[in-house]
Design a protein around this motif. Sequence first.
Motif, PDB file in Angstrom:
ATOM      1  N   ALA A  21       0.840  -1.203   0.000  1.00 16.73           N
ATOM      2  CA  ALA A  21       0.000   0.000   0.000  1.00 16.73           C
ATOM      3  C   ALA A  21       0.875   1.254   0.000  1.00 16.73           C
ATOM      4  N   ALA A  22       1.935   1.262   0.797  1.00 11.86           N
ATOM      5  CA  ALA A  22       2.849   2.412   0.839  1.00 11.86           C
ATOM      6  C   ALA A  22       3.575   2.583  -0.494  1.00 11.86           C
ATOM      7  N   ILE A  23       3.952   1.478  -1.118  1.00 13.45           N
ATOM      8  CA  ILE A  23       4.606   1.532  -2.430  1.00 13.45           C
ATOM      9  C   ILE A  23       3.645   2.102  -3.467  1.00 13.45           C
ATOM     10  N   ASP A  24       2.389   1.692  -3.433  1.00 10.23           N
ATOM     11  CA  ASP A  24       1.390   2.219  -4.366  1.00 10.23           C
ATOM     12  C   ASP A  24       1.230   3.734  -4.209  1.00 10.23           C
ATOM     13  N   VAL A  25       1.191   4.215  -2.973  1.00  8.10           N
ATOM     14  CA  VAL A  25       1.085   5.662  -2.716  1.00  8.10           C
ATOM     15  C   VAL A  25       2.323   6.372  -3.251  1.00  8.10           C
ATOM     16  N   SER A  68      24.690 -14.584  -2.253  1.00 11.08           N
ATOM     17  CA  SER A  68      24.683 -13.399  -1.411  1.00 11.08           C
ATOM     18  C   SER A  68      23.442 -13.414  -0.535  1.00 11.08           C
ATOM     19  N   LYS A  69      23.556 -12.819   0.630  1.00  5.20           N
ATOM     20  CA  LYS A  69      22.405 -12.697   1.512  1.00  5.20           C
ATOM     21  C   LYS A  69      21.428 -11.666   0.954  1.00  5.20           C
ATOM     22  N   GLU A  70      21.943 -10.641   0.284  1.00  2.00           N
ATOM     23  CA  GLU A  70      21.103  -9.586  -0.277  1.00  2.00           C
ATOM     24  C   GLU A  70      20.961  -9.777  -1.780  1.00  2.00           C
ATOM     25  N   TYR A  71      19.844  -9.314  -2.309  1.00  2.00           N
ATOM     26  CA  TYR A  71      19.603  -9.451  -3.740  1.00  2.00           C
ATOM     27  C   TYR A  71      18.721  -8.316  -4.235  1.00  2.00           C
ATOM     28  N   LEU A  72      18.693  -8.130  -5.539  1.00  2.00           N
ATOM     29  CA  LEU A  72      17.871  -7.113  -6.173  1.00  2.00           C
ATOM     30  C   LEU A  72      16.431  -7.615  -6.225  1.00  2.00           C
ATOM     31  N   ALA A  73      15.543  -6.926  -5.504  1.00  2.43           N
ATOM     32  CA  ALA A  73      14.152  -7.359  -5.401  1.00  2.43           C
ATOM     33  C   ALA A  73      13.228  -6.588  -6.344  1.00  2.43           C
ATOM     34  N   GLY A  74      13.666  -5.436  -6.793  1.00  2.00           N
ATOM     35  CA  GLY A  74      12.857  -4.606  -7.677  1.00  2.00           C
ATOM     36  C   GLY A  74      13.587  -3.317  -7.955  1.00  2.00           C
ATOM     37  N   PHE A  75      12.916  -2.425  -8.679  1.00  3.95           N
ATOM     38  CA  PHE A  75      13.575  -1.168  -9.029  1.00  3.95           C
ATOM     39  C   PHE A  75      12.565  -0.127  -9.488  1.00  3.95           C
ATOM     40  N   TRP A  76      12.993   1.109  -9.413  1.00  2.00           N
ATOM     41  CA  TRP A  76      12.312   2.235 -10.038  1.00  2.00           C
ATOM     42  C   TRP A  76      13.297   2.868 -10.999  1.00  2.00           C
ATOM     43  N   VAL A  77      12.825   3.320 -12.133  1.00  2.00           N
ATOM     44  CA  VAL A  77      13.580   4.225 -12.991  1.00  2.00           C
ATOM     45  C   VAL A  77      12.857   5.554 -12.866  1.00  2.00           C
ATOM     46  N   ILE A  78      13.584   6.561 -12.383  1.00  2.00           N
ATOM     47  CA  ILE A  78      12.962   7.854 -12.129  1.00  2.00           C
ATOM     48  C   ILE A  78      13.644   8.951 -12.932  1.00  2.00           C
ATOM     49  N   GLU A  79      12.923  10.029 -13.112  1.00  2.00           N
ATOM     50  CA  GLU A  79      13.440  11.250 -13.740  1.00  2.00           C
ATOM     51  C   GLU A  79      13.594  12.273 -12.625  1.00  2.00           C
ATOM     52  N   LYS A  88      16.606  12.225  -2.521  1.00  2.00           N
ATOM     53  CA  LYS A  88      15.434  12.504  -1.683  1.00  2.00           C
ATOM     54  C   LYS A  88      14.298  11.544  -2.039  1.00  2.00           C
ATOM     55  N   LEU A  89      14.052  11.369  -3.323  1.00  2.00           N
ATOM     56  CA  LEU A  89      13.009  10.446  -3.755  1.00  2.00           C
ATOM     57  C   LEU A  89      13.339   9.010  -3.345  1.00  2.00           C
ATOM     58  N   ALA A  90      14.596   8.623  -3.488  1.00  2.00           N
ATOM     59  CA  ALA A  90      15.014   7.271  -3.119  1.00  2.00           C
ATOM     60  C   ALA A  90      14.827   7.031  -1.622  1.00  2.00           C
ATOM     61  N   ALA A  91      15.111   8.035  -0.805  1.00  2.00           N
ATOM     62  CA  ALA A  91      14.896   7.897   0.640  1.00  2.00           C
ATOM     63  C   ALA A  91      13.421   7.651   0.935  1.00  2.00           C
ATOM     64  N   GLU A  92      12.539   8.331   0.206  1.00  2.00           N
ATOM     65  CA  GLU A  92      11.108   8.126   0.387  1.00  2.00           C
ATOM     66  C   GLU A  92      10.690   6.738  -0.118  1.00  2.00           C
ATOM     67  N   GLY A  93      11.315   6.280  -1.211  1.00  2.00           N
ATOM     68  CA  GLY A  93      11.040   4.937  -1.707  1.00  2.00           C
ATOM     69  C   GLY A  93      11.492   3.871  -0.733  1.00  2.00           C
ATOM     70  N   SER A  94      12.640   4.090  -0.108  1.00  2.00           N
ATOM     71  CA  SER A  94      13.159   3.149   0.886  1.00  2.00           C
ATOM     72  C   SER A  94      12.187   3.020   2.055  1.00  2.00           C
ATOM     73  N   LYS A  95      11.668   4.158   2.468  1.00  2.00           N
ATOM     74  CA  LYS A  95      10.701   4.132   3.581  1.00  2.00           C
ATOM     75  C   LYS A  95       9.430   3.406   3.155  1.00  2.00           C
ATOM     76  N   ALA A  96       8.954   3.663   1.946  1.00  2.00           N
ATOM     77  CA  ALA A  96       7.710   3.051   1.465  1.00  2.00           C
ATOM     78  C   ALA A  96       7.822   1.532   1.376  1.00  2.00           C
ATOM     79  N   CYS A  97       8.935   1.032   0.836  1.00  2.84           N
ATOM     80  CA  CYS A  97       9.068  -0.424   0.652  1.00  2.84           C
ATOM     81  C   CYS A  97       9.720  -1.105   1.846  1.00  2.84           C
ATOM     82  N   ASN A  98      10.230  -0.306   2.801  1.00  2.90           N
ATOM     83  CA  ASN A  98      10.839  -0.845   4.022  1.00  2.90           C
ATOM     84  C   ASN A  98      12.067  -1.697   3.720  1.00  2.90           C
ATOM     85  N   ARG A  99      12.855  -1.228   2.749  1.00  2.00           N
ATOM     86  CA  ARG A  99      14.079  -1.921   2.365  1.00  2.00           C
ATOM     87  C   ARG A  99      15.146  -0.906   1.986  1.00  2.00           C
ATOM     88  N   LYS A 100      16.394  -1.342   1.946  1.00  2.00           N
ATOM     89  CA  LYS A 100      17.470  -0.482   1.466  1.00  2.00           C
ATOM     90  C   LYS A 100      17.316  -0.283  -0.030  1.00  2.00           C
TER      91      LYS A 100
END
Length: 109
Positions: A21-25, A68-79, A88-100
């Motif tokens: 839901a946070a990712i959708d927002v 590896s313990k960590e892996y690529l789970a998804g991505f955004w391509v942003i302008e 700044k946008l990436a920090a908000e995305g990190s909070k939304a998806c609850n991941r690094k």
Amino acid sequence: MQYMVSVIDDQTGLASATEMAAIDVFNARLQAEGHWVFAAGLGPPSTATVIDNRDGQAVLTDGPFVESKEYLAGFWVIEASDLDVALKLAAEGSKACNRKVEVRPFLGE
């Protein structure tokens, strides 16, 4: 400029309903503000196939390329107008998806 924001996960489960839901927002906000280019989630590393065709004969191997313990789970391509906006946008995305997340500019941008 365009940036790739990679979502880094160390879990084997999918995002929770609250995280989705946070990712959708967040996605809707990216679209409304003109930052959206493309985004997607990826299957787990166990669904990967590695192809090596450097010698002219493709060799296919099941599973991830690296262990590896960590892996690529998804991505955004942003302008974004610059790196500061992208971060700044990436920090908000990190909070939304609850991941690094990791931010990288596209070459030639």
